[in-house]
Write an enzyme that holds these catalytic residues in place. Structure first.
Site, PDB file in Angstrom:
ATOM      1  N   ASP A 159       0.843  -1.196   0.000  1.00  0.00           N
ATOM      2  CA  ASP A 159       0.000   0.000   0.000  1.00  0.00           C
ATOM      3  C   ASP A 159       0.884   1.254   0.000  1.00  0.00           C
ATOM      4  O   ASP A 159       0.597   2.231  -0.693  1.00  0.00           O
ATOM      5  CB  ASP A 159      -0.902  -0.009   1.242  1.00  0.00           C
ATOM      6  CG  ASP A 159      -1.591  -1.352   1.403  1.00  0.00           C
ATOM      7  OD1 ASP A 159      -2.443  -1.681   0.574  1.00  0.00           O
ATOM      8  OD2 ASP A 159      -1.229  -2.106   2.338  1.00  0.00           O
ATOM      9  N   HIS A 187      -4.494  -3.476   6.399  1.00  0.00           N
ATOM     10  CA  HIS A 187      -4.300  -3.716   4.963  1.00  0.00           C
ATOM     11  C   HIS A 187      -5.659  -4.130   4.385  1.00  0.00           C
ATOM     12  O   HIS A 187      -5.957  -5.312   4.225  1.00  0.00           O
ATOM     13  CB  HIS A 187      -3.259  -4.815   4.713  1.00  0.00           C
ATOM     14  CG  HIS A 187      -3.217  -5.214   3.262  1.00  0.00           C
ATOM     15  ND1 HIS A 187      -2.795  -4.372   2.261  1.00  0.00           N
ATOM     16  CD2 HIS A 187      -3.604  -6.356   2.630  1.00  0.00           C
ATOM     17  CE1 HIS A 187      -2.905  -4.973   1.090  1.00  0.00           C
ATOM     18  NE2 HIS A 187      -3.398  -6.177   1.289  1.00  0.00           N
TER      19      HIS A 187
HETATM   20  P1  NAD Z   1      -2.240 -18.498  -4.108  1.00  0.00           P
HETATM   21  O1  NAD Z   1      -3.590 -19.130  -3.951  1.00  0.00           O
HETATM   22  O2  NAD Z   1      -1.651 -18.410  -5.464  1.00  0.00           O
HETATM   23  O3  NAD Z   1      -1.212 -19.249  -3.184  1.00  0.00           O
HETATM   24  C1  NAD Z   1      -1.504 -19.542  -1.857  1.00  0.00           C
HETATM   25  C2  NAD Z   1      -0.673 -20.745  -1.517  1.00  0.00           C
HETATM   26  O4  NAD Z   1      -0.852 -20.987  -0.121  1.00  0.00           O
HETATM   27  C3  NAD Z   1      -1.117 -22.024  -2.248  1.00  0.00           C
HETATM   28  O5  NAD Z   1       0.018 -22.672  -2.809  1.00  0.00           O
HETATM   29  C4  NAD Z   1      -1.756 -22.847  -1.153  1.00  0.00           C
HETATM   30  O6  NAD Z   1      -1.641 -24.241  -1.373  1.00  0.00           O
HETATM   31  C5  NAD Z   1      -0.943 -22.376   0.049  1.00  0.00           C
HETATM   32  N1  NAD Z   1      -1.542 -22.685   1.337  1.00  0.00           N
HETATM   33  C6  NAD Z   1      -2.845 -22.742   1.691  1.00  0.00           C
HETATM   34  N2  NAD Z   1      -2.961 -23.136   2.954  1.00  0.00           N
HETATM   35  C7  NAD Z   1      -1.714 -23.312   3.428  1.00  0.00           C
HETATM   36  C8  NAD Z   1      -1.181 -23.745   4.673  1.00  0.00           C
HETATM   37  N3  NAD Z   1      -1.979 -24.073   5.689  1.00  0.00           N
HETATM   38  N4  NAD Z   1       0.162 -23.838   4.807  1.00  0.00           N
HETATM   39  C9  NAD Z   1       0.972 -23.525   3.792  1.00  0.00           C
HETATM   40  N5  NAD Z   1       0.530 -23.134   2.580  1.00  0.00           N
HETATM   41  C10 NAD Z   1      -0.794 -23.028   2.403  1.00  0.00           C
HETATM   42  O7  NAD Z   1      -2.343 -17.046  -3.421  1.00  0.00           O
HETATM   43  P2  NAD Z   1      -1.349 -15.813  -3.576  1.00  0.00           P
HETATM   44  O8  NAD Z   1      -1.795 -14.977  -4.722  1.00  0.00           O
HETATM   45  O9  NAD Z   1       0.055 -16.293  -3.512  1.00  0.00           O
HETATM   46  O10 NAD Z   1      -1.723 -14.978  -2.265  1.00  0.00           O
HETATM   47  C11 NAD Z   1      -1.399 -15.459  -0.985  1.00  0.00           C
HETATM   48  C12 NAD Z   1      -2.007 -14.563   0.088  1.00  0.00           C
HETATM   49  O11 NAD Z   1      -1.441 -13.245   0.055  1.00  0.00           O
HETATM   50  C13 NAD Z   1      -3.516 -14.323  -0.032  1.00  0.00           C
HETATM   51  O12 NAD Z   1      -4.100 -14.354   1.253  1.00  0.00           O
HETATM   52  C14 NAD Z   1      -3.629 -12.926  -0.600  1.00  0.00           C
HETATM   53  O13 NAD Z   1      -4.871 -12.318  -0.321  1.00  0.00           O
HETATM   54  C15 NAD Z   1      -2.502 -12.276   0.145  1.00  0.00           C
HETATM   55  N6  NAD Z   1      -2.012 -10.991  -0.383  1.00  0.00           N
HETATM   56  C16 NAD Z   1      -1.613 -10.065   0.536  1.00  0.00           C
HETATM   57  C17 NAD Z   1      -1.119  -8.840   0.119  1.00  0.00           C
HETATM   58  C18 NAD Z   1      -0.675  -7.802   1.114  1.00  0.00           C
HETATM   59  O14 NAD Z   1      -0.318  -6.690   0.682  1.00  0.00           O
HETATM   60  N7  NAD Z   1      -0.637  -8.038   2.420  1.00  0.00           N
HETATM   61  C19 NAD Z   1      -1.015  -8.582  -1.247  1.00  0.00           C
HETATM   62  C20 NAD Z   1      -1.409  -9.564  -2.159  1.00  0.00           C
HETATM   63  C21 NAD Z   1      -1.898 -10.779  -1.711  1.00  0.00           C
HETATM   64  C1  LMR Z   2      -3.757  -6.624  -2.490  1.00  0.00           C
HETATM   65  O1  LMR Z   2      -3.720  -5.596  -1.797  1.00  0.00           O
HETATM   66  O2  LMR Z   2      -3.412  -6.630  -3.684  1.00  0.00           O
HETATM   67  C2  LMR Z   2      -4.249  -7.896  -1.885  1.00  0.00           C
HETATM   68  O3  LMR Z   2      -4.323  -7.786  -0.506  1.00  0.00           O
HETATM   69  C3  LMR Z   2      -5.476  -8.363  -2.539  1.00  0.00           C
HETATM   70  C4  LMR Z   2      -6.690  -8.414  -1.681  1.00  0.00           C
HETATM   71  O4  LMR Z   2      -7.107  -9.523  -1.356  1.00  0.00           O
HETATM   72  O5  LMR Z   2      -7.196  -7.332  -1.336  1.00  0.00           O
END
Ligand code: NAD
Ligand code: LMR
Length: 325
Positions: A159, A187
């Site tokens: 962000d 977030h």
């Molecule tokens: P994705 O679905 O591509 O990958 C998630 C992975 O986590 C998968 O491989 C899944 O098998 C694994 N997983 C699920 N449960 C698990 C567990 N108990 N132990 C270990 N691994 C496990 O998702 P992504 O696009 O990589 O996103 C991951 C996370 O990050 C999501 O929650 C998304 O919303 C979040 N995210 C946060 C931000 C931020 O700024 N904080 C930004 C983008 C995404």
């Molecule tokens: C993002 O900020 O791109 C992620 O946290 C996506 C979401 O789930 O809001």
């Protein structure tokens, strides 16, 4: 040569994992003289994909990468780990609110908190990325009572980076001229990107931009950027999230410049009247793997209301999973 450090990435078979692990292994997080052991954790059905990630890591022949552990067992994934990226979680799909995922993800982070408490290095630095990141960090902390709560943070650096990029674009300024950006709170769509303390070179941003643009375009566009990417890509941000995760850890380790700060979601100590204990994004200085909240910034009524709003959401999230704390 330094001895290798163990870095855990959970959800390493997922999208962010794929954009993250190669950058860590190439030295972009800890520098070109720090050997690394990657400990990649995912769930059992993802182990085949993880095997492919390991093969590609090997094929990069990264000189710093001394070993790769792939596992579905948190006790192996976190063993002796000094840095952990908690990415694994179920991502939000189109039309879903982050809160919908609260309960399911809470189970994941309580189990991982317990494993960290048992087997990780006592000085581990943890960044929670998986959403809802702030509250997942709180759950991790409560399940890892032997780890200093200051070592468990959540990511608002994406962000922060988004806000800098939007401001630079609007004012035709080089990105490097922007400093003192602050993301307050969660977030989520209630986060408050604060321009009252931000500077463009030596001028306050609010002296240059119009209040109308700030209120009706800048704030909503930063708050909704994650949702906009989901609607455009059909999947949540991955490369920019991995980039921000590297930025967060690197800044935590090497520090912030004297005249600048970063945004990190950290346990509130009551600064700025924010409820103690919730994981709230503050302006933070970093020095030698320690962060401190930048205190004493002037907060006007406009900011105060928005900071309270995002604080209320975090308190609601905490109350919804109180039974897991
Ligand atoms: P994705 O679905 O591509 O990958 C998630 C992975 O986590 C998968 O491989 C899944 O098998 C694994 N997983 C699920 N449960 C698990 C567990 N108990 N132990 C270990 N691994 C496990 O998702 P992504 O696009 O990589 O996103 C991951 C996370 O990050 C999501 O929650 C998304 O919303 C979040 N995210 C946060 C931000 C931020 O700024 N904080 C930004 C983008 C995404
Ligand atoms: C993002 O900020 O791109 C992620 O946290 C996506 C979401 O789930 O809001």
């Amino acid at each position: 040569m330094k001895s290798p450090v163990r870095i855990t990435v959970t959800g390493a078979a997922g999208q962010i994992g794929y954009a993250l692990v190669f950058r860590i292994a190439s030295g972009q997080m800890l520098g070109g003289d720090q050997p690394i052991i990657l400990q990649l954790l995912d769930i059992t059905p993802a182990l085949d994909v993880l095997k492919g990630v390991k093969m590609e890591l090997e094929d990069c022949a990264f000189p710093l990468l001394t070993d790769i552990v792939c596992t579905d067992n948190p006790d192996i994934g976190f063993r002796d780990s000094e840095y952990a990226f908690l990415v694994g979680a179920r991502p939000r799909g189109p039309g879903m609110e982050r809160k919908d995922l609260l309960e399911a993800n809470a189970q994941i982070f309580s189990a991982q908190g317990r494993a960290i408490n048992e087997v990780a290095n006592r000085d581990i630095s943890i960044l929670v990325v998986g959403n809802p990141a702030n509250t997942n960090a709180l759950i991790t902390q409560c399940n890892a009572p032997d780890i200093d709560p200051r070592q468990i943070t959540a990511m608002t650096r994406l962000d922060h980076n988004r806000a800098i990029a939007q401001l630079a674009k609007k004012t035709n300024s080089p990105l490097v001229d922007i400093s003192r950006m602050t993301i307050w709170g969660n977030h989520s769509a209630t986060q408050y990107p604060d321009l009252f303390n931000a500077k463009i070179k030596n001028q306050f941003a609010t002296e240059i931009i119009e209040q109308q643009w700030y209120e009706s375009e800048f704030i909503p566009s930063v708050q909704q950027r994650g949702a906009a990417i989901i609607s455009a890509r059909g999947a949540s941000s991955a490369a920019s999230a991995a980039n921000a995760a590297i930025d967060h850890m690197r800044t935590w380790v090497i520090g912030t410049p004297d005249n600048d700060w970063t945004s990190m979601a950290v346990p509130s100590n009551g600064a700025y009247g924010v409820a103690k204990g919730i994981i709230y994004s503050f302006p933070c200085h970093c020095l030698e793997k320690q962060w401190s909240i930048v205190e004493g910034l002037e907060i006007n009524d406009f900011s105060r209301e928005k900071m309270k709003n995002t604080e209320s959401e975090l308190i609601e999230e905490r109350d919804a999973i109180r039974h897991l704390l």
